[in-house]
Design an enzyme around this catalytic site. Structure first.
Site, PDB file in Angstrom:
ATOM      1  N   ASP A  51      -6.816  -1.352  -3.228  1.00  0.00           N
ATOM      2  CA  ASP A  51      -7.243  -2.381  -4.176  1.00  0.00           C
ATOM      3  C   ASP A  51      -6.866  -3.782  -3.704  1.00  0.00           C
ATOM      4  O   ASP A  51      -5.980  -3.968  -2.875  1.00  0.00           O
ATOM      5  CB  ASP A  51      -6.566  -2.165  -5.535  1.00  0.00           C
ATOM      6  N   HIS A 197      -2.527  -0.693  -1.961  1.00  0.00           N
ATOM      7  CA  HIS A 197      -3.054  -2.058  -1.934  1.00  0.00           C
ATOM      8  C   HIS A 197      -3.039  -2.594  -0.515  1.00  0.00           C
ATOM      9  O   HIS A 197      -2.011  -2.492   0.175  1.00  0.00           O
ATOM     10  CB  HIS A 197      -2.227  -2.971  -2.841  1.00  0.00           C
TER      11      HIS A 197
END
Length: 252
Positions: A51, A197
């Site tokens: 993400d 991430h």
């Protein structure tokens, strides 16, 4: 901000996905009540997702690592950052990765007026698809908090919301590479979806290098063998074995 703080913005009212957006951010409850929303399939495939990018400072290092291990992943990107980093987005596609939507900016969706939310998500979809030359199928809201308006926007734009079943919790103060690996392994099962991430741009604290080291440890250890790849393969992986052959390694 972390998912729990974002969820607190809207409170926990009725325990339905149309009435209580905060419920979707509660991992154990979500995995039990909505396995597909949590990215859980009946196949042994593990979906690897990242993400918050693309980030020209950190994302290339993750792409290099995935290339080294000959693995592909799904990247949930922000429209505003995709616009500023179009060549990086094209590199993701050229190397076989899947692109999905994370919104226009990294803002908790219940804090965005409904009409603006739809407009922003539509703009992100157009930007990403125009740059990458490929359709987008998945949407993951920042902090994992879905609202009624978010679900309606997904339906309008033909997007499927998907969250995760295991994550690295890199935003925590104690998020060392070993702790990130342990956090992923704590709830990861065959058929699950991993959230990591590829940038720390939107984290209150942390260092993306810790996630990079943890990802390398996962790819060379517990995830080295078996079915691992992007979400587009997650519900289509061959075989329905009850157990995935992978080694349980702790730390790194």
């Amino acid at each position: 901000m972390n998912p729990r703080r974002c969820a607190a913005m809207v409170g926990i009212g009725a325990l339905t996905f149309t009435g209580a957006p905060a419920v979707t951010s509660i991992g154990p409850l979500r995995r039990h009540l909505a396995p597909k929303l949590s990215g859980i399939s009946s196949s042994p495939h593990i979906a690897l997702t990242f993400d918050d990018g693309p980030d020209p400072t950190s994302t290339p290092a993750f792409l290099d690592l995935l290339t080294h291990h000959q693995r592909r992943a799904t990247f949930f990107v922000l429209g505003s950052q995709a616009t500023a980093n179009a060549p990086l987005l094209r590199r993701m596609v050229s190397e076989g990765h899947e692109l999905a939507l994370h919104g226009w900016t990294h803002r908790c969706t219940p804090a965005i007026p409904p009409t603006r939310l739809l407009r922003q998500l539509q703009e992100a979809q157009h930007v990403v698809e125009d740059i990458a030359g490929m359709a987008t199928s998945w949407y993951r809201p920042p902090y994992g908090v879905l609202s009624t308006e978010t679900m309606l926007a997904c339906r309008t734009l033909n997007l499927t919301p998907v969250l995760w079943s295991a994550w690295g919790r890199e935003w925590e103060r104690s998020a060392t590479p070993a702790r990130i690996v342990a956090s992923v392994q704590r709830t990861l099962r065959p058929g699950g979806t991993i959230l990591l991430h590829d940038t720390d741009r939107h984290a209150p604290r942390g260092d993306w290098r810790s996630t990079l080291v943890a990802t390398a440890a996962l790819l060379s250890g517990p995830l080295e063998s078996g079915h691992l790849g992007p979400l587009r393969e997650h519900w289509q992986a061959p075989g329905l074995e009850k157990h995935l052959t992978w080694h349980q390694h702790r730390g790194s």
